[in-house]
Design a protein around this motif. Structure first.
Motif, PDB file in Angstrom:
ATOM      1  N   GLU A  64      11.142   2.194  -9.212  1.00 35.50           N
ATOM      2  CA  GLU A  64      11.422   3.507  -8.611  1.00 35.50           C
ATOM      3  C   GLU A  64      12.425   4.282  -9.458  1.00 35.50           C
ATOM      4  O   GLU A  64      12.267   5.490  -9.666  1.00 35.50           O
ATOM      5  CB  GLU A  64      11.940   3.336  -7.177  1.00 35.50           C
ATOM      6  N   MET A  84      10.615   8.140  -8.612  1.00 30.38           N
ATOM      7  CA  MET A  84       9.903   8.399  -7.359  1.00 30.38           C
ATOM      8  C   MET A  84       9.725   7.078  -6.625  1.00 30.38           C
ATOM      9  O   MET A  84       9.874   6.011  -7.232  1.00 30.38           O
ATOM     10  CB  MET A  84       8.567   9.109  -7.590  1.00 30.38           C
ATOM     11  N   SER A  85       9.430   7.173  -5.340  1.00 26.50           N
ATOM     12  CA  SER A  85       9.272   5.956  -4.541  1.00 26.50           C
ATOM     13  C   SER A  85       7.930   5.295  -4.857  1.00 26.50           C
ATOM     14  O   SER A  85       7.012   5.937  -5.387  1.00 26.50           O
ATOM     15  CB  SER A  85       9.340   6.290  -3.048  1.00 26.50           C
ATOM     16  N   GLU A 141       5.030   7.028  -3.355  1.00 26.58           N
ATOM     17  CA  GLU A 141       4.704   8.246  -4.115  1.00 26.58           C
ATOM     18  C   GLU A 141       3.949   7.909  -5.401  1.00 26.58           C
ATOM     19  O   GLU A 141       3.008   8.618  -5.776  1.00 26.58           O
ATOM     20  CB  GLU A 141       5.985   9.019  -4.466  1.00 26.58           C
ATOM     21  N   GLU A 154       0.433   7.129  -4.460  1.00 28.35           N
ATOM     22  CA  GLU A 154      -0.264   8.346  -4.028  1.00 28.35           C
ATOM     23  C   GLU A 154      -0.583   9.265  -5.207  1.00 28.35           C
ATOM     24  O   GLU A 154      -1.694   9.775  -5.320  1.00 28.35           O
ATOM     25  CB  GLU A 154       0.622   9.085  -3.020  1.00 28.35           C
ATOM     26  N   GLN A 155       0.379   9.462  -6.105  1.00 30.77           N
ATOM     27  CA  GLN A 155       0.211  10.437  -7.180  1.00 30.77           C
ATOM     28  C   GLN A 155      -0.446   9.868  -8.438  1.00 30.77           C
ATOM     29  O   GLN A 155      -1.129  10.582  -9.156  1.00 30.77           O
ATOM     30  CB  GLN A 155       1.568  11.045  -7.554  1.00 30.77           C
ATOM     31  N   ASN A 183       6.790   1.485   4.765  1.00 29.22           N
ATOM     32  CA  ASN A 183       6.723   1.836   3.339  1.00 29.22           C
ATOM     33  C   ASN A 183       5.856   0.862   2.539  1.00 29.22           C
ATOM     34  O   ASN A 183       6.148   0.565   1.398  1.00 29.22           O
ATOM     35  CB  ASN A 183       8.139   1.894   2.747  1.00 29.22           C
TER      36      ASN A 183
END
Length: 195
Positions: A58, A63-64, A67, A70-71, A137
């Motif tokens: 991270e 970013m987590s 994320e 997802e990205q 999470n």
């Protein structure tokens, strides 16, 4: 705890630190197995630095993990995870907690096997599900049937985790007890290795 038990515990920790001779100690296993909690306790007992590979990923990605998934997708996450773990394994005197999928990656597993001592914290489905249900999470569990997904991950991953240098059962007891189990199991492992 009696004074003699504390002394025995310290003696075991010193003996293990000596046997490890600076090599990283890497904890592998499913999400919810207790790698971070047990890892922190092990590091404290062994006088080592504790590092969580997910936190390092991270930090590197800024970013987590949800994320990143997802990205950028799981493939990009795994590639970054391997780079971070390769860098961390160059450190001496660390206890490294890895994400649930890290050891499943053949390249990451080879790095761990070559440069560290690995311990699989093995927990059963009920223990894992109860623990992971407390947090939202976990990108791999964002499914219609999280328990079924976890069961499938166990089925796929347990044969791979079994390639770790040794296995310690993570159960519903204070995590300090599990950390003690890891130290005893590692000392036994080194004795057998010498024999």
């Amino acid at each position: 705890m009696s004074r003699t038990d504390g002394g025995g515990r310290q003696g075991r920790a010193r003996a293990l630190a000596s046997r490890l001779n600076g090599r990283p100690l890497v904890l592998v296993g499913m999400m919810g197995a207790g790698k971070t909690t047990v890892g922190r306790r092990l590091a404290a007992r062994l006088g080592r630095q504790f590092i969580d590979s997910d936190e390092e990923i991270e930090r590197a990605a800024q970013m987590s993990i949800p994320e990143i998934f997802e990205q950028r997708g799981e493939g990009e996450f795994r590639a970054g995870e391997m780079r971070v773990i390769a860098r961390l394994l160059k450190e001496k005197d660390i206890v490294l907690a890895t994400g649930g999928g890290a050891f499943v990656n053949a390249d990451t597993r080879a790095l761990v096997k070559a440069g560290a001592v690995s311990v699989w914290l093995k927990a059963d489905l009920d223990v894992l599900f109860e623990r992971v249900s407390r947090r939202s999470n976990r990108p791999l569990l964002k499914t219609a049937d999280p328990r079924g997904t976890l069961e499938k991950l166990i089925e796929d991953r347990y044969p791979i985790y079994a390639e770790a240098d040794l296995t310690v059962v993570s159960r519903d007891v204070p995590q300090d007890n599990v950390a003690g189990d890891v130290i005893v199991a590692l000392l036994d492992h080194f004795k057998k290795e010498q024999a």
